[in-house]
Motif scaffolding. Structure first.
Motif, PDB file in Angstrom:
ATOM      1  N   UNK A 237       8.875  18.266  -7.182  1.00 18.78           N
ATOM      2  CA  UNK A 237       8.517  17.243  -6.203  1.00 18.78           C
ATOM      3  C   UNK A 237       7.078  17.470  -5.777  1.00 18.78           C
ATOM      4  N   UNK A 238       6.266  16.434  -5.889  1.00 17.43           N
ATOM      5  CA  UNK A 238       4.872  16.484  -5.473  1.00 17.43           C
ATOM      6  C   UNK A 238       4.709  15.586  -4.249  1.00 17.43           C
ATOM      7  N   UNK A 239       4.020  16.096  -3.230  1.00 11.65           N
ATOM      8  CA  UNK A 239       3.789  15.329  -2.009  1.00 11.65           C
ATOM      9  C   UNK A 239       2.292  15.256  -1.757  1.00 11.65           C
ATOM     10  N   UNK A 240       1.808  14.051  -1.493  1.00 10.30           N
ATOM     11  CA  UNK A 240       0.389  13.853  -1.216  1.00 10.30           C
ATOM     12  C   UNK A 240       0.248  12.798  -0.133  1.00 10.30           C
ATOM     13  N   UNK A 241      -0.978  12.528   0.261  1.00 10.20           N
ATOM     14  CA  UNK A 241      -1.242  11.630   1.377  1.00 10.20           C
ATOM     15  C   UNK A 241      -2.389  10.713   1.034  1.00 10.20           C
ATOM     16  N   UNK A 242      -2.187   9.433   1.294  1.00 10.91           N
ATOM     17  CA  UNK A 242      -3.253   8.459   1.065  1.00 10.91           C
ATOM     18  C   UNK A 242      -2.948   7.205   1.878  1.00 10.91           C
ATOM     19  N   UNK A 243      -3.875   6.776   2.683  1.00  9.63           N
ATOM     20  CA  UNK A 243      -3.695   5.543   3.452  1.00  9.63           C
ATOM     21  C   UNK A 243      -4.304   4.385   2.677  1.00  9.63           C
ATOM     22  N   UNK A 244      -3.809   3.191   2.946  1.00  9.55           N
ATOM     23  CA  UNK A 244      -4.237   2.019   2.198  1.00  9.55           C
ATOM     24  C   UNK A 244      -4.745   0.936   3.142  1.00  9.55           C
ATOM     25  N   UNK A 245      -5.728   0.220   2.676  1.00 10.82           N
ATOM     26  CA  UNK A 245      -6.241  -0.915   3.425  1.00 10.82           C
ATOM     27  C   UNK A 245      -6.712  -1.970   2.442  1.00 10.82           C
ATOM     28  N   UNK A 246      -6.997  -3.164   3.000  1.00 11.27           N
ATOM     29  CA  UNK A 246      -7.606  -4.221   2.202  1.00 11.27           C
ATOM     30  C   UNK A 246      -9.121  -4.154   2.403  1.00 11.27           C
ATOM     31  N   UNK A 247      -9.755  -5.277   2.556  1.00 12.62           N
ATOM     32  CA  UNK A 247     -11.217  -5.268   2.690  1.00 12.62           C
ATOM     33  C   UNK A 247     -11.668  -4.841   4.081  1.00 12.62           C
ATOM     34  N   UNK A 248     -10.806  -5.035   5.073  1.00 14.85           N
ATOM     35  CA  UNK A 248     -11.183  -4.682   6.435  1.00 14.85           C
ATOM     36  C   UNK A 248     -10.904  -3.216   6.739  1.00 14.85           C
ATOM     37  N   UNK A 249     -11.218  -2.790   7.965  1.00 13.09           N
ATOM     38  CA  UNK A 249     -11.033  -1.382   8.321  1.00 13.09           C
ATOM     39  C   UNK A 249      -9.603  -1.009   8.687  1.00 13.09           C
ATOM     40  N   UNK A 250      -8.732  -1.989   8.900  1.00 10.12           N
ATOM     41  CA  UNK A 250      -7.387  -1.711   9.403  1.00 10.12           C
ATOM     42  C   UNK A 250      -6.544  -0.970   8.371  1.00 10.12           C
ATOM     43  N   UNK A 251      -5.922   0.113   8.800  1.00  9.80           N
ATOM     44  CA  UNK A 251      -5.025   0.871   7.940  1.00  9.80           C
ATOM     45  C   UNK A 251      -3.657   0.190   7.935  1.00  9.80           C
ATOM     46  N   UNK A 252      -3.065   0.037   6.769  1.00  2.00           N
ATOM     47  CA  UNK A 252      -1.809  -0.678   6.637  1.00  2.00           C
ATOM     48  C   UNK A 252      -0.620   0.269   6.713  1.00  2.00           C
ATOM     49  N   UNK A 253       0.505  -0.263   7.160  1.00  2.00           N
ATOM     50  CA  UNK A 253       1.778   0.438   7.018  1.00  2.00           C
ATOM     51  C   UNK A 253       2.323   0.110   5.635  1.00  2.00           C
ATOM     52  N   UNK A 254       1.802   0.779   4.638  1.00  2.00           N
ATOM     53  CA  UNK A 254       2.142   0.464   3.256  1.00  2.00           C
ATOM     54  C   UNK A 254       3.317   1.312   2.787  1.00  2.00           C
ATOM     55  N   UNK A 255       4.285   0.671   2.173  1.00  2.00           N
ATOM     56  CA  UNK A 255       5.421   1.389   1.616  1.00  2.00           C
ATOM     57  C   UNK A 255       5.724   0.887   0.215  1.00  2.00           C
ATOM     58  N   UNK A 256       6.459   1.670  -0.536  1.00  4.51           N
ATOM     59  CA  UNK A 256       6.873   1.260  -1.885  1.00  4.51           C
ATOM     60  C   UNK A 256       8.197   1.915  -2.209  1.00  4.51           C
ATOM     61  N   UNK A 257       9.109   1.114  -2.731  1.00  3.87           N
ATOM     62  CA  UNK A 257      10.377   1.662  -3.192  1.00  3.87           C
ATOM     63  C   UNK A 257      10.151   2.496  -4.459  1.00  3.87           C
ATOM     64  N   UNK A 258      11.093   3.356  -4.816  1.00  4.46           N
ATOM     65  CA  UNK A 258      10.928   4.174  -6.017  1.00  4.46           C
ATOM     66  C   UNK A 258      10.616   3.332  -7.252  1.00  4.46           C
ATOM     67  N   UNK A 259       9.615   3.764  -7.979  1.00  4.06           N
ATOM     68  CA  UNK A 259       9.201   3.067  -9.190  1.00  4.06           C
ATOM     69  C   UNK A 259       8.591   4.085 -10.139  1.00  4.06           C
ATOM     70  N   UNK A 260       8.557   3.744 -11.412  1.00  8.06           N
ATOM     71  CA  UNK A 260       7.962   4.639 -12.403  1.00  8.06           C
ATOM     72  C   UNK A 260       6.448   4.611 -12.269  1.00  8.06           C
ATOM     73  N   UNK A 261       5.860   5.793 -12.245  1.00  9.38           N
ATOM     74  CA  UNK A 261       4.419   5.929 -12.125  1.00  9.38           C
ATOM     75  C   UNK A 261       3.964   6.981 -13.138  1.00  9.38           C
ATOM     76  N   UNK A 262       2.901   6.704 -13.863  1.00  5.46           N
ATOM     77  CA  UNK A 262       2.415   7.623 -14.908  1.00  5.46           C
ATOM     78  C   UNK A 262       1.011   8.095 -14.584  1.00  5.46           C
ATOM     79  N   UNK A 263       0.800   9.369 -14.799  1.00  5.11           N
ATOM     80  CA  UNK A 263      -0.531   9.944 -14.652  1.00  5.11           C
ATOM     81  C   UNK A 263      -0.604  11.228 -15.469  1.00  5.11           C
TER      82      UNK A 263
END
Length: 336
Positions: A237-263
């Motif tokens: 299990x890997x845990x990291x932190x990253x906040x998301x925003x659009x073009x403005x300065x506001x930080x979003x309450x961004x969430x995502x259900x489990x999905x396949x991710x490759x790196x």
């Protein structure tokens, strides 16, 4: 009910109404060349059946006691046994527990509600990727399924949920205090791994018609043995932190259900809760060396770096979802 003939590729409809014993019996059948035509014909037939007097639906052969067609009745067996089911409401109805076969299943939040509320920034809705889509939806506490687990087995997962909630509250306090380097105490790392595995399992079961093995393969059984029978299984299990925003300065309450991710030639089951990223590896190869420092298994503490705000995301699904938010929302139009 709409039916499709997969051989002739045409469609049909069935209308059911109560007979003299309140049993639902077929009272109308029709066939059409397209699904749209079948739906139109079905609505017309349902209107006609609804407006007809009750005795028009009596069939003259009624015997026995009345039957509640909408009640869930388990005829025999546990998992895989024959089950007669109907629909009590437009929502998801209870089903036999996937672990023990108990009929009295309870509400299961795919991502624990308490965790979402612990991590959300006040006054903002949670933005989640829509199931089976690259779009997005605003919500308060994420998806719920009432068909997965009985109260006893849901409570077992609640132990892991509570551990993750407590840990994430610490992370949120440090974020609110403006800390960019966050030291996280993790005295029982196995519980954090079990929490991530439970979210992945819940979502797989909910999305695959109550058959998590369709999405997780042999790992579905291994996760179940870990969560409900205390058998050893320690996927990275890997845990990291990253906040998301659009073009403005506001930080979003961004969430995502489990999905396949490759790196870096590895595949993860990733889900996100307001910037906290959980990557569960169901892979015997282990994490790639550059990402190994993010692994929390067997670590009584770990460090997160609040690398925000991220304007460009590496994940195509989430990038598409965020891009869609910058476009005007199309009004919903009910189908004719």
């Amino acid at each position: 009910m709409i039916l499709r003939d997969r051989t002739d590729n045409d469609f049909g409809h069935l209308v059911f109404a109560q007979n003299q014993r309140r049993r639902y019996r077929n009272v109308d059948v029709g066939f059409s060349h397209t699904r749209h035509a079948a739906e139109t014909t079905l609505r017309e037939a349902m209107d006609a059946a609804t407006g007809a007097p009750p005795e028009d639906h009596y069939q003259g052969d009624e015997q026995g006691d009345p039957v509640d067609f909408f009640a869930l009745i388990r005829l025999h067996g546990r998992r895989g046994g024959a089950v007669a089911i109907g629909f009590r409401s437009a929502g998801l109805m209870p089903m036999p527990c996937l672990i023990c076969g108990d009929e009295t299943t309870v509400r299961s939040h795919i991502i624990p509600r308490a965790l979402i509320h612990a991590m959300k920034r006040p006054g903002r809705s949670l933005v989640m990727n829509r199931r089976g889509d690259t779009g997005w939806v605003e919500c308060q506490s994420g998806a719920v399924d009432t068909r997965l687990l009985c109260e006893r087995h849901e409570a077992r997962l609640g132990v892991f949920d509570a551990y993750a909630v407590k840990l994430c509250k610490t992370i949120k306090r440090e974020i609110d205090a403006g800390q960019l380097v966050i030291d996280v105490s993790n005295p029982e790392p196995g519980r954090l791994v079990a929490f991530a595995a439970s979210v992945v399992w819940r979502y797989a079961a909910s999305r695959s018609d109550l058959a998590p093995q369709r999405a997780l393969g042999v790992y579905a059984r291994r996760i179940e043995r870990l969560l409900f029978y205390d058998e050893p299984f320690d996927p990275p299990l890997l845990v990291s932190l990253n906040a998301y925003r659009l073009d403005g300065p506001e930080i979003m309450n961004m969430g995502a259900y489990p999905h396949l991710y490759s790196e870096l030639d590895r595949r993860f089951r990733r889900f996100i809760v307001c910037g906290v990223i959980f990557d569960l590896m169901l892979d015997n190869r282990g994490p790639p060396p550059p990402m190994a420092t993010l692994t929390v298994n067997d670590r009584s503490g770990f460090t997160l770096f609040d690398d925000f705000p991220a304007k460009v995301m590496r994940e195509p699904k989430l990038a598409t979802a965020l891009a869609a938010m910058t476009l005007p929302r199309r009004p919903y139009r009910r189908r004719p």
